[in-house]
Design an enzyme around this catalytic site. Structure first.
Site, PDB file in Angstrom:
ATOM      1  N   ARG A 101      12.571  -4.521 -30.432  1.00 25.96           N
ATOM      2  CA  ARG A 101      12.886  -3.102 -30.277  1.00 25.96           C
ATOM      3  C   ARG A 101      13.312  -2.433 -31.574  1.00 25.96           C
ATOM      4  NH1 ARG A 101      15.225  -5.531 -25.958  1.00 25.96           N
ATOM      5  NH2 ARG A 101      14.168  -5.179 -23.967  1.00 25.96           N
ATOM      6  N   HIS A 161       4.139 -13.143 -29.660  1.00 24.78           N
ATOM      7  CA  HIS A 161       3.644 -11.776 -29.445  1.00 24.78           C
ATOM      8  C   HIS A 161       4.318 -10.863 -30.462  1.00 24.78           C
ATOM      9  CE1 HIS A 161       2.470  -8.081 -27.538  1.00 24.78           C
ATOM     10  NE2 HIS A 161       2.001  -8.668 -26.449  1.00 24.78           N
ATOM     11  N   TYR A 178       6.152  -4.285 -30.170  1.00 22.89           N
ATOM     12  CA  TYR A 178       5.423  -3.086 -29.750  1.00 22.89           C
ATOM     13  C   TYR A 178       5.590  -1.898 -30.694  1.00 22.89           C
ATOM     14  CZ  TYR A 178       4.887  -5.662 -25.401  1.00 22.89           C
ATOM     15  OH  TYR A 178       4.570  -6.615 -24.476  1.00 22.89           O
ATOM     16  N   HIS A 206      -1.351  -6.046 -30.411  1.00 24.19           N
ATOM     17  CA  HIS A 206      -2.152  -4.994 -29.796  1.00 24.19           C
ATOM     18  C   HIS A 206      -2.802  -4.179 -30.920  1.00 24.19           C
ATOM     19  CE1 HIS A 206       0.277  -4.823 -25.772  1.00 24.19           C
ATOM     20  NE2 HIS A 206       0.156  -6.057 -26.216  1.00 24.19           N
ATOM     21  N   GLU A 234      -5.170  -8.585 -28.840  1.00 22.36           N
ATOM     22  CA  GLU A 234      -5.117  -8.546 -27.366  1.00 22.36           C
ATOM     23  C   GLU A 234      -5.946  -7.392 -26.830  1.00 22.36           C
ATOM     24  OE1 GLU A 234      -1.158  -8.614 -25.721  1.00 22.36           O
ATOM     25  OE2 GLU A 234      -1.901  -8.358 -23.659  1.00 22.36           O
ATOM     26  N   ASP A 256      -6.030 -10.497 -21.663  1.00 27.51           N
ATOM     27  CA  ASP A 256      -5.000 -10.279 -20.647  1.00 27.51           C
ATOM     28  C   ASP A 256      -5.715  -9.844 -19.367  1.00 27.51           C
ATOM     29  OD1 ASP A 256      -3.180  -8.660 -18.997  1.00 27.51           O
ATOM     30  OD2 ASP A 256      -1.736  -8.886 -20.627  1.00 27.51           O
ATOM     31  N   HIS A 302      -5.018  -6.336 -18.098  1.00 27.71           N
ATOM     32  CA  HIS A 302      -5.652  -5.326 -18.955  1.00 27.71           C
ATOM     33  C   HIS A 302      -7.165  -5.296 -18.726  1.00 27.71           C
ATOM     34  CE1 HIS A 302      -2.069  -5.864 -21.983  1.00 27.71           C
ATOM     35  NE2 HIS A 302      -1.684  -5.489 -20.779  1.00 27.71           N
ATOM     36  N   HIS A 340      -3.443 -14.023 -21.338  1.00 31.65           N
ATOM     37  CA  HIS A 340      -2.255 -13.590 -20.613  1.00 31.65           C
ATOM     38  C   HIS A 340      -2.662 -13.515 -19.152  1.00 31.65           C
ATOM     39  CE1 HIS A 340      -0.358 -11.447 -24.369  1.00 31.65           C
ATOM     40  NE2 HIS A 340      -0.246 -12.767 -24.414  1.00 31.65           N
ATOM     41  N   ASP A 399      -1.435  -0.275 -17.272  1.00 27.50           N
ATOM     42  CA  ASP A 399      -0.995  -1.617 -17.606  1.00 27.50           C
ATOM     43  C   ASP A 399       0.271  -1.917 -16.808  1.00 27.50           C
ATOM     44  OD1 ASP A 399      -0.188  -3.929 -18.821  1.00 27.50           O
ATOM     45  OD2 ASP A 399       0.191  -3.048 -20.786  1.00 27.50           O
ATOM     46  N   HIS A 450       1.907  -5.048 -14.506  1.00 26.59           N
ATOM     47  CA  HIS A 450       1.717  -6.442 -14.105  1.00 26.59           C
ATOM     48  C   HIS A 450       2.382  -6.765 -12.773  1.00 26.59           C
ATOM     49  CE1 HIS A 450       1.383  -7.581 -18.683  1.00 26.59           C
ATOM     50  NE2 HIS A 450       0.511  -6.672 -18.300  1.00 26.59           N
ATOM     51  N   GLU A 485       2.992 -13.118 -18.089  1.00 27.98           N
ATOM     52  CA  GLU A 485       3.864 -11.978 -18.412  1.00 27.98           C
ATOM     53  C   GLU A 485       4.169 -11.268 -17.102  1.00 27.98           C
ATOM     54  OE1 GLU A 485       2.304 -10.641 -22.794  1.00 27.98           O
ATOM     55  OE2 GLU A 485       1.014 -10.140 -21.107  1.00 27.98           O
TER      56      GLU A 485
HETATM   57 ZN   LIG Z   1       0.673  -7.703 -25.100  1.00 33.21          ZN
HETATM   58 ZN   LIG Z   2      -0.524  -9.168 -22.319  1.00 30.16          ZN
END
Ligand SMILES: [Zn+2]
Ligand SMILES: [Zn+2]
Length: 278
Positions: free
Chosen positions: A37, A69, A72, A109, A144, A178, A181, A213, A226, A228, A258
């Site tokens: 973050r 990973h 973000y 990503h 990804e 994924d 996705h 994923h 997206d 999950h 995930e």
């Molecule tokens: Zn991801």
């Molecule tokens: Zn993923």
């Protein structure tokens, strides 16, 4: 045996992530290399990196079972030059941490291009990937696939291919697929999981599939969203995941959950491990 397990927390100490995976029967796992973050974190100490590597060895994990990973905050495709430079330096930092941990691949990503054209976004993302490969010897990048909301790149095999080509088709660039996705971007992984993996392999070769994923989807086919679900609780359903863990392309690569309900991870892992051996 397939390498299956969740994205586990690194809180308190990164070495503890290994025990978190091991204690629930995971044969593979994912982590963030730092607090994802924030832009800047204290450097990873040699002692902490060594602690992680020893814990891996003690619990019987090789580097190929782990798929870190990237955070973000990183947007490789951004047209904002300052954000692109900050993203590059964060990606370099995270890939360097992965390398210190003894890992050889990092999942990222491709990002959102916001304005202008997808081609320009692809060029910027590829330039970032090339810079990371040049700076960190031995590190591989797993791009990804995405559900493709807005200007987010990477929602089709064509676009993944364009990212690969623009990065000079280095053998150190591959992909993470994924399932949620895929489903969000219109690949019907419920109806034809084998066919989708076969077409990936025909296009890129099995060696470009660096990881998967495994997530069920809370939203319908082609939603571009997206969201999950736990395995078997969403639109995709258990059967498709059984077929995926039996497909030869998923042998020897990390298959990461995930999924949102941590309490179900042990059950999801054992279900998928038994299916992979059926
Ligand atoms: Zn991801
Ligand atoms: Zn993923």
């Amino acid at each position: 045996m397939r390498l299956i397990g969740p994205h586990v927390s690194i809180r308190e100490n990164i070495a503890l992530s290994v025990a978190r995976a091991h204690s629930i029967g995971a044969t593979g796992f994912a982590i963030f290399t730092k607090n994802q973050r924030v832009w800047s974190s204290p450097p990873l100490s040699d002692a902490d990196a060594e602690g992680f590597r020893s814990a891996m060895e003690a619990d019987g994990y090789t580097h190929s079972a782990v798929l870190p990973h990237a955070g973000y905050l990183i947007n490789p495709a951004t047209p904002d030059e300052e954000l692109w430079r900050k993203s590059l330096s964060l990606f370099l930092d995270e890939a360097g941490r992965a390398s210190m941990l003894g890992l050889t691949v990092i999942n990222i990503h491709p990002g959102a291009y916001r304005e202008g054209t997808a081609e320009e976004g692809i060029r910027r993302a590829a330039a970032m990937f090339s810079a990371v490969l040049d700076s960190i010897p031995g590190m591989r990048i797993a791009i990804e696939n995405t559900a493709g909301a807005g200007t987010i790149l990477g929602s089709s095999f064509e676009e993944l291919d364009a990212l690969l080509e623009a990065s000079g088709a280095s053998e150190r660039i591959g992909f993470t697929l994924d399932t949620a996705h895929l489903y969000g971007s219109g690949y019907d992984v419920k109806e034809d999981p084998e066919g989708i993996l076969d077409s990936f392999v025909r296009r890129f070769g099995k060696e470009r599939l660096f990881g998967m994923h495994l997530n069920d989807s809370k939203v319908p086919l082609s939603s571009k969203k997206d969201r999950h679900s736990s395995i078997g609780e969403g639109y995709i359903g258990k059967e498709a995941f059984y077929a995926i863990v039996q497909h030869e392309a998923t042998e020897g690569i990390p298959l990461i959950l995930e999924t949102p309900d941590e309490s179900r991870w042990p059950e999801e892992i054992s279900m998928l491990l038994s299916a992979s051996e059926a």
